[in-house]
Design an enzyme around this catalytic site. Structure first.
Site, mmCIF file in Angstrom:
data_model
loop_
_atom_site.group_PDB
_atom_site.id
_atom_site.type_symbol
_atom_site.label_atom_id
_atom_site.label_comp_id
_atom_site.label_asym_id
_atom_site.label_seq_id
_atom_site.Cartn_x
_atom_site.Cartn_y
_atom_site.Cartn_z
ATOM 1 N N ASP A 20 37.794 0.105 36.061
ATOM 2 C CA ASP A 20 38.433 1.244 35.421
ATOM 3 C C ASP A 20 37.323 2.123 34.837
ATOM 4 O OD1 ASP A 20 40.341 2.953 34.280
ATOM 5 O OD2 ASP A 20 41.651 1.283 33.729
ATOM 6 N N GLU A 50 47.863 6.028 27.689
ATOM 7 C CA GLU A 50 47.037 4.870 27.321
ATOM 8 C C GLU A 50 47.111 4.563 25.817
ATOM 9 O OE1 GLU A 50 43.368 4.407 29.542
ATOM 10 O OE2 GLU A 50 44.014 5.910 30.977
#
Length: 635
Positions: A305, A521
């Site tokens: 990521d 997020e």
């Protein structure tokens, strides 16, 4: 004699040059493994590490691509060539990077990736589909596959061949800020929705070897199953945190969708920021190499990521050389750096040259990356063209998104008894069956009724999403209502009216649209899950004074129980995207409500986490709940 000798030597040299020009890796007729092995055998360490490096568009250039042999570029959330950039502008900048890559000694094309997670969501004028939680409510894998195919066309329209989708997290706690990226709390639903992968990549041919990636051609894109593994199971839903669960639970809840993804030929897998029982997934060799690559036989590449290596340590980047070592040894193939690429290249080069990381690990990573690039056809067609630009935001795709919105809506309440339902709503002033209602004036209220940004949620144009109606092209729910009702019906919009205004205007009924503000997020982590102010006040003011339907725009179940007695009809619309007309289609009875809850709707946050099958299961609305309606025929 000397002239003859020179001529013979010249002829011999020409023959050698002609023979040297034939490179197996450039021959599409050669088997995949032959091309991969031939190219790897020609590469220097510098070229190999360049293939393992992914940098952000903002620090990329043709010169950087050439100098450092960079193999991969991405657009981060909200990163674009310009505000409201056209498809052609995207193509031009990507081709510029590609030309830099192609000018290197071996001419290895770069791969460009982007987060197209609910349509091509970074790009102006693209079709924005409902977020995954809404698609989970449809229970329709074929619809999701068609969305994948449409998204692939729109992504390719801008010259991009790779998307970081789908997210196949199983969100077990709605307090998690990424819960809307999860199709369901039920792993079986998440497994079914991996049909997005053949939509994006194409159907893998029968008899294909297990685990080998597949991309069907220039109208398809490489997909990415993420985030491996257990990202949706963290304690209290805290993003990037620790998932505490035994191996059986991990394999039974969080792993199954990866089996399906690999069988369907997914090209790449992204590792999760989170930990499993205290071990960072970016450093978990047992699961990344041992299970994903060896047991599941995944043959594509594993990617970090964003700054995934940095976040192995706390605080991030505290010991980067350590992070590089444990991450690469764990089995990571491509590193989303994305900015400090020289530091990454230098650290990894040092570790290989000093035998800290074996060359065999580097070669495995590079083989996997090249395998995907060959399968994608990048060596034959490295440069994008404008042949698909008309696909971006096409009417056909908008109609598909509208269908998805209709099917995603979940009807949670419809009147105090089934004998007197409020929905579907009447459009006209007369001849409404079975309950004639004179509808001369209706009220639309709420912060989310006329806000395209709120309707789309996070990961839309900007990483965190936006407020307002100028971020991209679409239809707000207010405009959808105006488009749907009879011309003689007056639609009055007040974002947050007081009770006196509502009582004094003799409205036939009201539609209140409230919910969460956009987030992505960690910014979406919430311990209270409240409807954003002034939403609760709007509900009580309006619904206390007139018959009302409340439409909730949210990425997850939110606190609604305290207001339920005021509400006549309640609809969970999730984050529907640009095509708000789909909401009105169902509210007014042109289509039936068919959606079912993809996750449990709690009474209070104190109950969380609470998932179907738990011994303490006591929901406000259970997993799978959803009332239905019959379409109302008007004349």
């Amino acid at each position: 004699m000397a002239r003859t000798l020179i001529s013979l030597m010249g002829l011999l040299l020409l023959c050698c040059l002609a023979e040297a020009e034939y490179l197996k890796y450039k021959d599409p007729k050669q088997p995949l493994h032959v091309r991969v092995n031939d190219l790897v055998s020609r590469m220097t360490l510098e070229e190999k590490i360049g293939q393992m490096t992914q940098i952000e568009r903002g620090v990329a250039s043709a010169e950087v691509m050439k100098k450092y042999f960079i193999g991969n570029v991405l657009t981060g959330g909200g990163s674009a060539p310009a505000r409201q950039a056209s498809a052609e502008a995207w193509i031009n900048i990507i081709n510029d990077f590609q030309k830099g890559a192609l000018s290197t000694r071996l001419g290895i094309p770069m791969i460009y990736g982007i987060d197209a997670v609910h349509g091509h969501n970074n790009v102006y004028n693209a079709t924005i589909f409902p977020h995954n939680i809404g698609l989970g409510a449809t229970r329709d894998p074929d619809l999701v596959k068609r969305i994948g195919a449409a998204t692939a066309l729109e992504v390719r329209a801008t010259g991009i061949p790779y998307t970081f989708a789908p997210c196949i997290a199983v969100c077990r706690d709605p307090r998690w800020g990424r819960c809307y990226e999860s199709y369901s709390e039920d792993p079986k639903i998440v497994q079914a929705m991996t049909e997005l992968i053949p939509g994006l990549q194409g159907d893998i041919p029968a008899g294909s070897p297990k685990g080998v990636p597949y991309v069907a051609g220039k109208t398809k894109v490489a997909a990415c199953a993420k985030h491996f593994v257990g990202d949706g199971g963290t304690i209290n839903g805290v993003n990037e945190n620790n998932t505490i669960i035994d191996r059986h639970g991990l394999l039974a809840i969080h792993m199954p969708a990866y089996y399906n993804s690999i069988i369907k030929g997914v090209s790449t897998v992204m590792v999760s920021y989170s930990s499993w029982n205290g071990i960072k997934m970016h450093a978990n060799q047992e699961l990344v190499t041992g299970f994903l690559k060896n047991t599941l036989q995944f043959r594509g590449f594993v990617i970090t990521d964003w700054e995934g290596l940095d976040r192995i340590t706390s605080p991030p980047h505290a010991n980067y050389s350590y992070s590089v070592e444990v991450g690469i040894k764990a089995g990571i193939d491509m590193v989303m750096v994305p900015y400090n690429y020289i530091e990454f290249i230098d650290d990894l080069t040092f570790q290989v040259k000093n035998n800290i990381i074996p060359m065999s690990r580097i070669d495995d990573a590079v083989r996997r990356i090249l395998r995907v690039k060959f399968v994608m056809g990048l060596f034959e067609n490295p440069l994008a063209d404008d042949s698909l630009v008309d696909q971006l935001g096409s009417q056909e795709h908008r109609e598909l998104a509208r269908e998805a919105v209709r099917k995603s809506l979940v009807l949670l309440k419809n009147g105090d008894s089934t004998e007197v339902p409020l929905l579907p709503l009447p459009k006209k002033t007369s001849k409404i069956l079975p309950l004639p209602k004179k509808t001369s004036k209706i009220l639309v209220a709420g912060s989310h009724a006329d806000n395209l940004g709120y309707q789309c949620g996070g990961w839309t144009i900007e990483w965190q999403g936006l407020s307002g109606n100028d971020l991209t092209r679409g239809t707000t729910i207010l405009n959808a209502i105006k488009n749907t009702v009879d011309q003689q019906t007056e639609v009055v919009y007040q974002e947050n009216p007081d009770a006196n205004f509502v009582k004094s205007n003799n409205f036939s009924y009201a539609i209140v649209v409230v919910g969460e503000h956009p987030y992505a997020e960690t910014n979406g982590d919430s311990m209270n899950l409240n409807i954003a102010d002034p939403g609760p006040n709007t509900i009580t003011n309006v619904c206390g004074a007139v018959e009302c339907v409340v439409v909730v725009i949210s990425g997850r179940p939110v606190v609604i129980q305290p207001y339920l007695s005021y509400i006549d009809a309640l609809v969970a619309a999730w984050l529907p995207g640009t095509e708000g007309q789909g909401v009105a289609d169902v509210l007014f009875g042109d289509y039936d409500f068919t959606g079912k809850l993809p996750r449990t709707w709690f009474k209070t946050v104190d109950q969380l986490p609470m998932n179907v099958g738990d011994p303490h299961y006591d929901p406000l609305f259970p997993f799978g709940f959803g009332l239905t309606t019959k379409s109302r025929q008007t004349s």
